[in-house]
Write a protein that holds these residues in place. Structure first.
Motif, PDB file in Angstrom:
ATOM      1  N   UNK A 291      30.104  45.292  64.576  1.00 50.29           N
ATOM      2  CA  UNK A 291      29.504  46.630  64.002  1.00 50.29           C
ATOM      3  C   UNK A 291      30.201  46.833  62.805  1.00 50.29           C
ATOM      4  N   UNK A 292      31.466  46.251  62.385  1.00 53.19           N
ATOM      5  CA  UNK A 292      31.992  46.282  61.343  1.00 53.19           C
ATOM      6  C   UNK A 292      31.388  45.056  60.098  1.00 53.19           C
ATOM      7  N   UNK A 293      30.493  44.437  60.499  1.00 53.92           N
ATOM      8  CA  UNK A 293      29.957  43.341  59.792  1.00 53.92           C
ATOM      9  C   UNK A 293      31.025  42.482  59.327  1.00 53.92           C
ATOM     10  N   UNK A 294      32.093  42.151  60.104  1.00 55.41           N
ATOM     11  CA  UNK A 294      33.149  41.236  59.603  1.00 55.41           C
ATOM     12  C   UNK A 294      32.431  40.106  59.595  1.00 55.41           C
ATOM     13  N   UNK A 295      33.363  39.004  58.671  1.00 61.25           N
ATOM     14  CA  UNK A 295      32.850  37.651  58.602  1.00 61.25           C
ATOM     15  C   UNK A 295      33.904  36.479  58.977  1.00 61.25           C
ATOM     16  N   UNK A 296      35.132  37.064  58.913  1.00 58.30           N
ATOM     17  CA  UNK A 296      36.185  36.004  59.307  1.00 58.30           C
ATOM     18  C   UNK A 296      36.244  36.099  60.794  1.00 58.30           C
ATOM     19  N   UNK A 297      35.963  34.999  61.490  1.00 54.63           N
ATOM     20  CA  UNK A 297      36.029  34.750  63.110  1.00 54.63           C
ATOM     21  C   UNK A 297      37.377  34.626  63.472  1.00 54.63           C
ATOM     22  N   UNK A 298      37.715  34.932  64.640  1.00 59.67           N
ATOM     23  CA  UNK A 298      38.982  34.854  65.191  1.00 59.67           C
ATOM     24  C   UNK A 298      39.146  33.342  65.517  1.00 59.67           C
ATOM     25  N   UNK A 299      40.401  32.966  65.549  1.00 56.52           N
ATOM     26  CA  UNK A 299      40.648  31.369  65.439  1.00 56.52           C
ATOM     27  C   UNK A 299      40.440  30.792  66.930  1.00 56.52           C
ATOM     28  N   UNK A 300      39.328  30.979  67.302  1.00 56.96           N
ATOM     29  CA  UNK A 300      39.182  30.548  68.897  1.00 56.96           C
ATOM     30  C   UNK A 300      39.531  29.369  69.124  1.00 56.96           C
ATOM     31  N   UNK A 301      39.353  28.067  68.194  1.00 58.47           N
ATOM     32  CA  UNK A 301      39.555  26.843  68.735  1.00 58.47           C
ATOM     33  C   UNK A 301      40.981  26.858  68.786  1.00 58.47           C
ATOM     34  N   UNK A 302      41.862  27.320  67.680  1.00 54.78           N
ATOM     35  CA  UNK A 302      43.203  27.318  67.784  1.00 54.78           C
ATOM     36  C   UNK A 302      44.040  27.810  68.907  1.00 54.78           C
ATOM     37  N   UNK A 303      43.280  29.080  69.514  1.00 48.83           N
ATOM     38  CA  UNK A 303      43.764  29.784  70.628  1.00 48.83           C
ATOM     39  C   UNK A 303      43.600  29.001  71.966  1.00 48.83           C
ATOM     40  N   UNK A 304      42.410  28.210  71.874  1.00 48.87           N
ATOM     41  CA  UNK A 304      42.028  27.568  73.085  1.00 48.87           C
ATOM     42  C   UNK A 304      42.982  26.229  73.222  1.00 48.87           C
ATOM     43  N   UNK A 305      43.221  25.487  71.842  1.00 48.32           N
ATOM     44  CA  UNK A 305      44.064  24.224  71.608  1.00 48.32           C
ATOM     45  C   UNK A 305      45.556  24.719  72.163  1.00 48.32           C
ATOM     46  N   UNK A 306      45.842  25.976  71.935  1.00 49.05           N
ATOM     47  CA  UNK A 306      47.226  26.464  72.268  1.00 49.05           C
ATOM     48  C   UNK A 306      47.441  26.919  73.595  1.00 49.05           C
ATOM     49  N   UNK A 307      46.478  26.894  74.366  1.00 49.92           N
ATOM     50  CA  UNK A 307      46.431  27.496  75.782  1.00 49.92           C
ATOM     51  C   UNK A 307      46.644  29.125  76.066  1.00 49.92           C
TER      52      UNK A 307
END
Ligand code: NIG
Ligand code: FE
Length: 404
Positions: A291-307
């Motif tokens: 809704x805020x038309x953000x373009x920077x994604x949260x670091x999903x892969x890093x969160x996943x890798x870190x558990x």
């Protein structure tokens, strides 16, 4: 409490038992005793000595845990459609906030509303969430911003919990924005928040404490003072962190053993590591990102890798995420954030519960609360697949099926 024993059979269960996978049981059964699940497994193995008082045949329908919407701001007055128009013409969310709009415009509308009308509007919103399968919701204050008005919003949240079958957890977010009477004096406002928190807690209105740590809101040092006050009262903390910029808020919150850090588009590798160490849940909010038309994604892969466990929520609020569709958020978690449908579903069940410090729900396993939803689907991936279809499940709250 009723001790009736109910058998639900021929369900396609997505139990989410275990750390990964849907935990599927194709021809499954649930045995509910009182408010809890007494037994879960294949129909063929249902224990024969149960004193079953009622039975339901689900004819192969999908059953999931009830949805947990772990981040909402359901109680407020007014709306901000005019700011939506401004933003579409190029004015940023931050600019609107800095010029007295944004959260502060909702604060004015919320203060102008009486408690009953705040209740009535929040009730309609809560019912809409329930119709899409939500059995537990978190509701934040943060549009009152005075002792009196914050208490009023939290009382409305408690009243919803008392009058609906829904479980409501209430979070004090008084450190959300600077109210006009404290203009230019943010440290004085933080002192006032820390001073009124014990009274809100003494009235039984607070389950957790949150803050908005951001350039347009409060600094890490101010956030820390709120967290210290929460800690003194034994209240768990959460944080709106790294939504618009990296303030180091997530690492700060993790240092306080935060239940969750929420938004996180600008989360740094150090923030990810601190959350992993603390067991803090990452609550991702695709509605606000969209809704805020953000373009920077949260670091999903890093969160996943870190558990780091990932939760998904609506963030329902009038400024950045005016959605009441948890199912649409599951879809957006996949399409925008590239979660798998399984991760998205875990995010709004077991990990959503964890973001609220609730270990008694979010999976279909023996001993958990009998909160579940029955869907017209063949496979759990359909939960995030059907887009804007307004699917309405049958919903069971604490063992009782009701209509929202
Ligand atoms: O979660 N980020 C801060 N709080 C809300 C938005 C509040 C508003 O704009 O009214 C959020 O996005
Ligand atoms: Fe929020």
């Amino acid at each position: 409490m009723s001790s009736a024993t109910t058998l639900w059979r021929h369900a396609r269960l997505a139990t989410l038992a275990g750390p990964t996978g849907y935990g599927q049981v194709d021809d499954g059964a649930l045995v509910v005793r009182g408010e809890c699940l007494q037994w879960v497994g294949p129909v063929a193995d249902v224990p024969s000595q149960l004193d079953v008082t009622a039975e339901h045949d689900l004819h192969g329908a999908l059953v999931t845990p009830g949805l947990v919407d772990c981040h909402t701001h359901l109680v407020y007055g007014g709306h901000r459609a005019h700011e939506f128009e401004q933003r579409l013409q190029g004015v940023s969310y931050e600019e609107i906030a800095r010029t007295g709009g944004g959260i502060r415009s909702t604060v004015a509308a919320t203060r102008a509303a009486d408690e009953d009308s705040l209740y009535t509007s929040a009730l309609a919103r809560a019912r809409q969430l329930m119709r899409e399968g939500v059995t537990t919701v978190e509701i934040k204050s943060g549009y009152g911003l005075s002792a009196e008005h914050e208490a009023r919003c939290l009382r409305v949240a408690r009243r919803l919990g008392a009058e609906l079958p829904l479980t409501v957890r209430s979070t004090c977010l008084s450190a959300h924005a600077l109210p006009p009477e404290f203009a230019g004096r943010p440290d004085d406002y933080i002192a006032a928040v820390c001073a009124w928190l014990p009274a809100l807690q003494a009235q039984g209105l607070v389950d957790a404490v949150d803050a908005f740590c951001e350039a347009i809101a409060f600094s890490p040092a101010q956030t820390q003072r709120v967290f210290d006050a929460a800690r003194q009262l034994g209240l768990p903390v959460k944080l709106h962190a790294e939504q618009l910029s990296d303030q180091g808020g997530a690492a700060l919150a993790a240092g306080y053993g935060a239940l969750s850090c929420d938004h996180l588009e600008h989360l740094s590798p150090a923030g990810v590591a601190a959350m992993a160490r603390a067991g803090t849940v990452a609550v991702l909010l695709p509605g606000a990102y969209y809704f805020l038309r953000e373009t920077k994604l949260p670091p999903v892969a890093a969160l996943r890798d870190a558990g780091v466990p990932i939760a998904i929520a609506t963030d329902h609020n009038p400024g950045s995420s005016p959605t009441l569709s948890p199912l649409l958020m599951l879809n957006m978690a996949c399409t925008l954030f590239r979660l798998t449908p399984e991760e998205a579903l875990r995010g709004m069940t077991v990990n959503g519960a964890r973001a609220l410090g609730l270990a008694d729900r979010g999976q279909l396993v023996t001993g958990q609360r009998a909160d579940f939803a029955i869907w017209p689907h063949e496979h759990p991936s359909e939960m995030s697949y059907w887009l804007g279809q307004q699917v309405q499940p049958r919903v069971v709250w604490g063992g009782q099926e009701r209509t929202a």
